[in-house]
Design a protein around this motif. Structure first.
Motif, PDB file in Angstrom:
ATOM      1  N   MET A 210       0.935  -1.325   0.151  1.00  0.00           N
ATOM      2  CA  MET A 210      -0.219   0.456   0.087  1.00  0.00           C
ATOM      3  C   MET A 210       0.842   0.981  -0.178  1.00  0.00           C
ATOM      4  SD  MET A 210      -2.900   0.810   2.769  1.00  0.00           S
ATOM      5  CE  MET A 210      -2.582   2.368   3.330  1.00  0.00           C
ATOM      6  N   LEU A 211       0.229   2.324  -1.003  1.00  0.00           N
ATOM      7  CA  LEU A 211       1.547   3.943  -0.717  1.00  0.00           C
ATOM      8  C   LEU A 211       0.915   4.495   0.422  1.00  0.00           C
ATOM      9  CD1 LEU A 211       2.685   5.672  -2.840  1.00  0.00           C
ATOM     10  CD2 LEU A 211       0.975   6.056  -3.394  1.00  0.00           C
ATOM     11  N   GLY A 212       1.843   4.671   1.027  1.00  0.00           N
ATOM     12  CA  GLY A 212       2.173   5.599   2.277  1.00  0.00           C
ATOM     13  C   GLY A 212       2.765   6.664   1.920  1.00  0.00           C
ATOM     14  N   PRO A 213       3.066   7.612   2.674  1.00  0.00           N
ATOM     15  CA  PRO A 213       3.911   8.985   2.812  1.00  0.00           C
ATOM     16  C   PRO A 213       5.294   8.139   2.018  1.00  0.00           C
ATOM     17  CG  PRO A 213       2.880   9.510   4.655  1.00  0.00           C
ATOM     18  CD  PRO A 213       2.540   7.889   3.957  1.00  0.00           C
ATOM     19  N   GLN A 214       6.163   7.974   2.381  1.00  0.00           N
ATOM     20  CA  GLN A 214       7.432   7.485   2.301  1.00  0.00           C
ATOM     21  C   GLN A 214       7.448   7.410   1.064  1.00  0.00           C
ATOM     22  OE1 GLN A 214       9.597   9.290   3.092  1.00  0.00           O
ATOM     23  NE2 GLN A 214       7.941  10.239   5.003  1.00  0.00           N
ATOM     24  N   SER A 215       7.022   6.343   0.566  1.00  0.00           N
ATOM     25  CA  SER A 215       6.412   4.936  -0.687  1.00  0.00           C
ATOM     26  C   SER A 215       6.638   6.025  -1.739  1.00  0.00           C
ATOM     27  CB  SER A 215       6.220   4.332  -0.364  1.00  0.00           C
ATOM     28  OG  SER A 215       4.827   4.218  -0.429  1.00  0.00           O
ATOM     29  N   PHE A 216       5.520   7.044  -1.665  1.00  0.00           N
ATOM     30  CA  PHE A 216       5.257   8.513  -3.057  1.00  0.00           C
ATOM     31  C   PHE A 216       5.971   9.086  -2.535  1.00  0.00           C
ATOM     32  CE2 PHE A 216       2.990  12.261  -2.593  1.00  0.00           C
ATOM     33  CZ  PHE A 216       1.783  12.210  -3.962  1.00  0.00           C
ATOM     34  N   ILE A 217       7.132   9.303  -2.182  1.00  0.00           N
ATOM     35  CA  ILE A 217       7.674  10.428  -2.168  1.00  0.00           C
ATOM     36  C   ILE A 217       8.734  10.261  -3.005  1.00  0.00           C
ATOM     37  CG2 ILE A 217       9.864  12.110  -1.318  1.00  0.00           C
ATOM     38  CD1 ILE A 217       7.884  12.220   1.094  1.00  0.00           C
TER      39      ILE A 217
ATOM     40  N   ILE B  64       9.252  18.983  -4.586  1.00  0.00           N
ATOM     41  CA  ILE B  64       7.822  18.123  -3.570  1.00  0.00           C
ATOM     42  C   ILE B  64       8.133  18.898  -2.088  1.00  0.00           C
ATOM     43  CG2 ILE B  64       7.197  16.087  -1.878  1.00  0.00           C
ATOM     44  CD1 ILE B  64       8.731  14.966  -4.459  1.00  0.00           C
ATOM     45  N   ARG B  65       7.232  19.502  -1.690  1.00  0.00           N
ATOM     46  CA  ARG B  65       6.578  20.111  -0.147  1.00  0.00           C
ATOM     47  C   ARG B  65       5.477  20.072   0.501  1.00  0.00           C
ATOM     48  NH1 ARG B  65       6.149  24.629  -4.673  1.00  0.00           N
ATOM     49  NH2 ARG B  65       4.212  24.665  -3.962  1.00  0.00           N
ATOM     50  N   GLY B  66       5.531  19.927   1.458  1.00  0.00           N
ATOM     51  CA  GLY B  66       4.867  19.713   2.828  1.00  0.00           C
ATOM     52  C   GLY B  66       4.110  20.246   2.829  1.00  0.00           C
ATOM     53  N   CYS B  67       3.300  21.173   3.535  1.00  0.00           N
ATOM     54  CA  CYS B  67       2.310  21.942   4.113  1.00  0.00           C
ATOM     55  C   CYS B  67       3.586  22.097   6.058  1.00  0.00           C
ATOM     56  CB  CYS B  67       1.174  22.039   4.433  1.00  0.00           C
ATOM     57  SG  CYS B  67      -0.299  21.742   3.044  1.00  0.00           S
ATOM     58  N   SER B  68       3.283  23.132   6.274  1.00  0.00           N
ATOM     59  CA  SER B  68       3.623  22.864   7.892  1.00  0.00           C
ATOM     60  C   SER B  68       2.498  23.223   8.884  1.00  0.00           C
ATOM     61  CB  SER B  68       3.719  24.545   7.877  1.00  0.00           C
ATOM     62  OG  SER B  68       3.181  25.434   8.162  1.00  0.00           O
ATOM     63  N   GLU B  69       3.064  22.634  10.250  1.00  0.00           N
ATOM     64  CA  GLU B  69       2.112  22.106  11.147  1.00  0.00           C
ATOM     65  C   GLU B  69       1.264  23.321  11.340  1.00  0.00           C
ATOM     66  OE1 GLU B  69       1.228  18.656  12.614  1.00  0.00           O
ATOM     67  OE2 GLU B  69       2.560  18.498  11.064  1.00  0.00           O
ATOM     68  N   SER B  70       1.322  24.721  11.212  1.00  0.00           N
ATOM     69  CA  SER B  70       0.257  25.556  11.515  1.00  0.00           C
ATOM     70  C   SER B  70      -0.564  25.479   9.948  1.00  0.00           C
ATOM     71  CB  SER B  70       1.463  26.953  11.912  1.00  0.00           C
ATOM     72  OG  SER B  70       2.156  27.601  10.491  1.00  0.00           O
TER      73      SER B  70
ATOM     74  N   GLU C 143      -1.709  12.913   6.752  1.00  0.00           N
ATOM     75  CA  GLU C 143      -0.105  12.802   5.582  1.00  0.00           C
ATOM     76  C   GLU C 143       0.273  13.247   4.231  1.00  0.00           C
ATOM     77  OE1 GLU C 143       0.168   8.038   8.243  1.00  0.00           O
ATOM     78  OE2 GLU C 143      -0.472   7.891   5.863  1.00  0.00           O
ATOM     79  N   PHE C 144      -0.365  13.011   3.588  1.00  0.00           N
ATOM     80  CA  PHE C 144      -0.294  13.759   2.559  1.00  0.00           C
ATOM     81  C   PHE C 144      -0.085  15.082   2.578  1.00  0.00           C
ATOM     82  CE2 PHE C 144      -1.813  15.521  -1.331  1.00  0.00           C
ATOM     83  CZ  PHE C 144      -0.919  15.033  -2.312  1.00  0.00           C
ATOM     84  N   LEU C 145      -0.846  15.912   3.035  1.00  0.00           N
ATOM     85  CA  LEU C 145      -0.362  17.251   3.247  1.00  0.00           C
ATOM     86  C   LEU C 145       1.315  17.740   3.606  1.00  0.00           C
ATOM     87  CD1 LEU C 145      -3.819  18.491   5.008  1.00  0.00           C
ATOM     88  CD2 LEU C 145      -2.906  18.093   2.658  1.00  0.00           C
ATOM     89  N   ARG C 146       0.749  16.683   4.783  1.00  0.00           N
ATOM     90  CA  ARG C 146       2.728  16.717   5.851  1.00  0.00           C
ATOM     91  C   ARG C 146       3.144  16.382   4.747  1.00  0.00           C
ATOM     92  NH1 ARG C 146       0.097  14.388   9.914  1.00  0.00           N
ATOM     93  NH2 ARG C 146      -0.276  15.789  11.515  1.00  0.00           N
ATOM     94  N   VAL C 147       3.719  15.822   3.509  1.00  0.00           N
ATOM     95  CA  VAL C 147       4.546  15.489   2.975  1.00  0.00           C
ATOM     96  C   VAL C 147       4.781  16.406   1.460  1.00  0.00           C
ATOM     97  CG1 VAL C 147       5.764  13.674   4.220  1.00  0.00           C
ATOM     98  CG2 VAL C 147       3.740  13.795   1.851  1.00  0.00           C
ATOM     99  N   ALA C 148       3.199  16.415   0.616  1.00  0.00           N
ATOM    100  CA  ALA C 148       3.154  17.198  -0.812  1.00  0.00           C
ATOM    101  C   ALA C 148       1.685  17.493  -0.305  1.00  0.00           C
ATOM    102  CB  ALA C 148       3.395  16.198  -1.520  1.00  0.00           C
ATOM    103  N   GLY C 149       1.334  18.331   0.369  1.00  0.00           N
ATOM    104  CA  GLY C 149       0.756  19.487   1.043  1.00  0.00           C
ATOM    105  C   GLY C 149       0.461  20.810  -0.017  1.00  0.00           C
ATOM    106  N   LYS C 150       1.546  21.473  -0.566  1.00  0.00           N
ATOM    107  CA  LYS C 150       1.924  22.200  -1.583  1.00  0.00           C
ATOM    108  C   LYS C 150       2.055  22.201  -2.872  1.00  0.00           C
ATOM    109  CE  LYS C 150       2.826  25.480   1.172  1.00  0.00           C
ATOM    110  NZ  LYS C 150       3.988  26.866   2.336  1.00  0.00           N
TER     111      LYS C 150
END
Length: 170
Positions: free
Chosen positions: A1-8, A22-28, A47-54
């Motif tokens: 199954m795809l997850g954040p690290q395998s996606f990147i 590949i730009r993730g969103c900050s916690e704020s 998880e998606f937002l943290r790794v590629a939300g931007k």
């Protein structure tokens, strides 16, 4: 199954994105998204937002799904439904629209806190219904990634291929 690290890893290996693209969103920023939705957003989406939300290079670049476009997608989906369905179809309670393409189609999940990786539903203008894709959030992202990987395998580094002509790589 795809997850954040395998996606990147797959984005980079397939040349769909370069690491710096590949730009993730900050916690704020994630907090802003959560506050704006007022829904319990599932872990898979966070998880998606943290790794590629931007952004993630060319991956789904033509889709409104990245920060801060997602803040208005539910409103845009409601407008789309008003225009094409004339009040005969409304977004379900706790729907969270996470992706919209060309204002005519969108993807959403139900954010009610019951699933960390919820099923995704699809709407296309004038369909008169929502289609249960019978796929989870990460399944849908993986399905899109497979298509992008195939496009890049076909085009390679040919600067005249349609996909490369359409996108100016950094």
């Amino acid at each position: 199954m795809l997850g954040p690290q395998s996606f990147i890893q797959r984005l980079i290996a397939s040349k769909v994105a370069k690491p710096h693209q590949i730009r993730g969103c900050s916690e704020s920023e994630i907090k802003r998204i959560c506050d704006a939705s007022a829904l319990p957003l599932p872990n898979a989406y966070l998880e998606f937002l943290r790794v590629a939300g931007k952004g993630a290079g060319r991956f789904m670049w033509e889709v409104n799904q990245y920060y801060d476009d997602m803040l208005k997608l539910n409103y845009e989906a409601e407008d789309t439904l008003d225009i094409f369905e004339k009040g005969k179809l409304i977004l379900p309670k706790n729907a969270y629209v996470f992706s919209m393409r060309y204002g005519e189609q969108f993807l959403f999940f139900i954010a009610d806190g019951t699933s960390d990786n919820p099923s995704v539903f699809y709407y296309y203008e004038g369909d008169g219904k929502f289609t249960d894709l019978k796929k989870t959030f990460w399944d849908v992202i993986e399905g899109e990634l497979v298509e992008w990987e195939e496009d890049f395998r076909k085009s390679g580094d040919d600067p005249n291929s349609a996909i490369n002509l359409f996108w100016n790589m950094e």
